[in-house]
Design a protein around this motif. Sequence first.
Motif, PDB file in Angstrom:
ATOM      1  N   MET A  51      -5.542  45.309  -0.103  1.00  0.00           N
ATOM      2  CA  MET A  51      -4.967  44.543  -1.220  1.00  0.00           C
ATOM      3  C   MET A  51      -3.992  44.680  -2.239  1.00  0.00           C
ATOM      4  SD  MET A  51      -8.918  43.056  -2.201  1.00  0.00           S
ATOM      5  CE  MET A  51      -8.244  41.892  -3.452  1.00  0.00           C
ATOM      6  N   THR A  52      -3.428  43.823  -2.593  1.00  0.00           N
ATOM      7  CA  THR A  52      -2.353  44.310  -3.445  1.00  0.00           C
ATOM      8  C   THR A  52      -2.480  44.847  -4.764  1.00  0.00           C
ATOM      9  OG1 THR A  52      -0.865  42.490  -2.648  1.00  0.00           O
ATOM     10  CG2 THR A  52      -0.278  43.547  -4.565  1.00  0.00           C
ATOM     11  N   ALA A  53      -3.575  44.440  -5.249  1.00  0.00           N
ATOM     12  CA  ALA A  53      -4.121  44.812  -6.667  1.00  0.00           C
ATOM     13  C   ALA A  53      -4.628  46.430  -6.583  1.00  0.00           C
ATOM     14  CB  ALA A  53      -5.301  44.118  -7.310  1.00  0.00           C
ATOM     15  N   SER A  54      -5.626  46.521  -5.530  1.00  0.00           N
ATOM     16  CA  SER A  54      -6.180  48.001  -5.280  1.00  0.00           C
ATOM     17  C   SER A  54      -4.914  48.991  -4.837  1.00  0.00           C
ATOM     18  CB  SER A  54      -7.063  48.078  -3.978  1.00  0.00           C
ATOM     19  OG  SER A  54      -6.458  47.607  -3.019  1.00  0.00           O
ATOM     20  N   ARG A  55      -3.947  48.497  -4.105  1.00  0.00           N
ATOM     21  CA  ARG A  55      -2.682  49.380  -3.636  1.00  0.00           C
ATOM     22  C   ARG A  55      -1.993  49.514  -4.884  1.00  0.00           C
ATOM     23  NH1 ARG A  55      -0.363  46.212  -0.165  1.00  0.00           N
ATOM     24  NH2 ARG A  55       1.395  45.614  -1.588  1.00  0.00           N
ATOM     25  N   LEU A  56      -1.879  48.841  -5.705  1.00  0.00           N
ATOM     26  CA  LEU A  56      -0.947  48.852  -7.181  1.00  0.00           C
ATOM     27  C   LEU A  56      -1.697  50.130  -7.954  1.00  0.00           C
ATOM     28  CD1 LEU A  56      -0.023  45.576  -8.311  1.00  0.00           C
ATOM     29  CD2 LEU A  56       1.491  47.037  -7.464  1.00  0.00           C
ATOM     30  N   MET A  83      -3.752  52.446  -6.728  1.00  0.00           N
ATOM     31  CA  MET A  83      -3.547  53.744  -6.057  1.00  0.00           C
ATOM     32  C   MET A  83      -2.052  54.198  -6.285  1.00  0.00           C
ATOM     33  SD  MET A  83      -5.534  52.935  -2.436  1.00  0.00           S
ATOM     34  CE  MET A  83      -4.917  54.381  -1.733  1.00  0.00           C
ATOM     35  N   LEU A  84      -1.246  53.314  -6.212  1.00  0.00           N
ATOM     36  CA  LEU A  84       0.095  53.784  -6.644  1.00  0.00           C
ATOM     37  C   LEU A  84       0.399  54.326  -7.990  1.00  0.00           C
ATOM     38  CD1 LEU A  84       2.972  54.042  -5.916  1.00  0.00           C
ATOM     39  CD2 LEU A  84       3.487  51.482  -6.499  1.00  0.00           C
ATOM     40  N   GLU A 136       7.392  59.644   0.768  1.00  0.00           N
ATOM     41  CA  GLU A 136       6.062  60.348   0.160  1.00  0.00           C
ATOM     42  C   GLU A 136       5.274  59.146   0.144  1.00  0.00           C
ATOM     43  OE1 GLU A 136       6.733  64.702  -1.096  1.00  0.00           O
ATOM     44  OE2 GLU A 136       7.411  63.040  -2.566  1.00  0.00           O
ATOM     45  N   LEU A 137       5.630  58.401  -0.725  1.00  0.00           N
ATOM     46  CA  LEU A 137       4.539  57.219  -1.243  1.00  0.00           C
ATOM     47  C   LEU A 137       4.179  56.468  -0.167  1.00  0.00           C
ATOM     48  CD1 LEU A 137       6.038  56.150  -4.788  1.00  0.00           C
ATOM     49  CD2 LEU A 137       3.940  57.637  -4.567  1.00  0.00           C
ATOM     50  N   PRO A 175      -1.622  50.238 -19.530  1.00  0.00           N
ATOM     51  CA  PRO A 175      -3.066  50.815 -19.421  1.00  0.00           C
ATOM     52  C   PRO A 175      -2.783  52.027 -18.657  1.00  0.00           C
ATOM     53  CG  PRO A 175      -2.802  48.478 -18.978  1.00  0.00           C
ATOM     54  CD  PRO A 175      -1.581  49.105 -19.421  1.00  0.00           C
ATOM     55  N   LEU A 176      -3.812  53.008 -18.673  1.00  0.00           N
ATOM     56  CA  LEU A 176      -3.879  54.332 -18.182  1.00  0.00           C
ATOM     57  C   LEU A 176      -4.867  54.535 -17.201  1.00  0.00           C
ATOM     58  CD1 LEU A 176      -3.075  56.810 -21.281  1.00  0.00           C
ATOM     59  CD2 LEU A 176      -1.479  55.901 -19.586  1.00  0.00           C
ATOM     60  N   LEU A 177      -4.776  55.076 -16.161  1.00  0.00           N
ATOM     61  CA  LEU A 177      -5.685  55.486 -15.241  1.00  0.00           C
ATOM     62  C   LEU A 177      -5.931  57.067 -15.231  1.00  0.00           C
ATOM     63  CD1 LEU A 177      -4.727  53.867 -11.842  1.00  0.00           C
ATOM     64  CD2 LEU A 177      -6.328  53.123 -13.370  1.00  0.00           C
ATOM     65  N   LEU A 178      -7.249  57.265 -15.621  1.00  0.00           N
ATOM     66  CA  LEU A 178      -7.967  58.454 -15.777  1.00  0.00           C
ATOM     67  C   LEU A 178      -9.121  58.898 -14.751  1.00  0.00           C
ATOM     68  CD1 LEU A 178      -8.592  58.175 -19.797  1.00  0.00           C
ATOM     69  CD2 LEU A 178      -6.642  59.132 -18.740  1.00  0.00           C
ATOM     70  N   ASP A 179      -8.965  60.102 -14.300  1.00  0.00           N
ATOM     71  CA  ASP A 179     -10.012  60.625 -13.450  1.00  0.00           C
ATOM     72  C   ASP A 179     -11.217  60.889 -14.335  1.00  0.00           C
ATOM     73  OD1 ASP A 179      -9.529  63.389 -14.465  1.00  0.00           O
ATOM     74  OD2 ASP A 179      -8.426  63.831 -12.766  1.00  0.00           O
ATOM     75  N   ASP A 180     -12.295  61.226 -13.695  1.00  0.00           N
ATOM     76  CA  ASP A 180     -13.237  61.661 -14.259  1.00  0.00           C
ATOM     77  C   ASP A 180     -13.363  62.775 -15.239  1.00  0.00           C
ATOM     78  OD1 ASP A 180     -14.602  59.557 -12.696  1.00  0.00           O
ATOM     79  OD2 ASP A 180     -16.109  61.036 -11.793  1.00  0.00           O
TER      80      ASP A 180
END
Length: 313
Positions: A1-6, A8-9, A23-24, A69-74
């Motif tokens: 899906m585009t949303a999940s791929r975005l 991940m990118l 590489e991406l 928005p930011l993506l943070l790991d655990d």
Amino acid sequence: MTASRLLMLLSLLQARPEWSGSELAQRLEVSPRTIRYDIDKLRSLGYPIQATMGAIGGYRLGSGGALPPLLLDDEEAVAVAVGLRTAAGGAVTGIEETSVRALAKLEQVLPSRLRNRVNALNRHTTPITAAGAPVDAETLTTISAACRDHHRLRFDYRTHDGDDQDRDIEPYQLVHMNRRWYLVAWDVHRQDWRTFRADRMTLRIPHGPPFTPRESPPPDLVPRGVDTALLRYRAQVTVHAPADSIKVPAVQVDPVDGNTCIVHAGADTPYQLALHILMLDADFTVDGPPELLEELRKISTRCAAAGPARTSP
């Protein structure tokens, strides 16, 4: 899906300073053309992604004019939450209130496994901070969320006389002042604005229903409430100086004339009240309470004895 791929990118771009397009594409198992399309999509969402020049070319996540928005790991999420809780406790002066607001937003979306880790770290960590009235971070974030979402709060409140009271209020704002947390609220039963010390509140569950916000509370409510209604010892001090020369925070000042004003001061102990008045750095007259007058006499005697002894001629 585009949303999940975005997502991940975006995660890849935040994990490393620079990636080549190939590489991406390889990591996401798509074509370079799809990568270019996804990069344009992220840019349209406000992410400042820069294209780098060179034989291979690539992409870099830069800084922009607004915070996307930011993506943070655990591990990063736990570190940010612990840092915000530390700042909310007054370890860093000037950012306590904004730290509580940010912490309320973060804890709302933290998975339970991460929230448990944050709580465990705080339970087994002893911060070294300035003396004050400690308040549990969970209490602060609950109050902050109620202010944000316009939900009434019910709680047991311990007054400065030691009495326990049931309160039902509409919360509006948390304020950090003099190393204490105060809640500005509309008291439903008393039909008036009130200020409550957060360390004297025991929240009840469930909370009250939603409410429609009223007009803003009086701007001087917190200083007036802090130095009068919520502190055990209070005094009206006649200060022989213009009102605009009083620079001590969190006191109510009423001008009398061009050279005199009345300062309403308060503290938890007579000694603290005496020091609070001396910080005005001006001549003053005060008639009570008796405990304050006794402390002022003690301080005067102590200061007089601190000087060098006089020698006889």
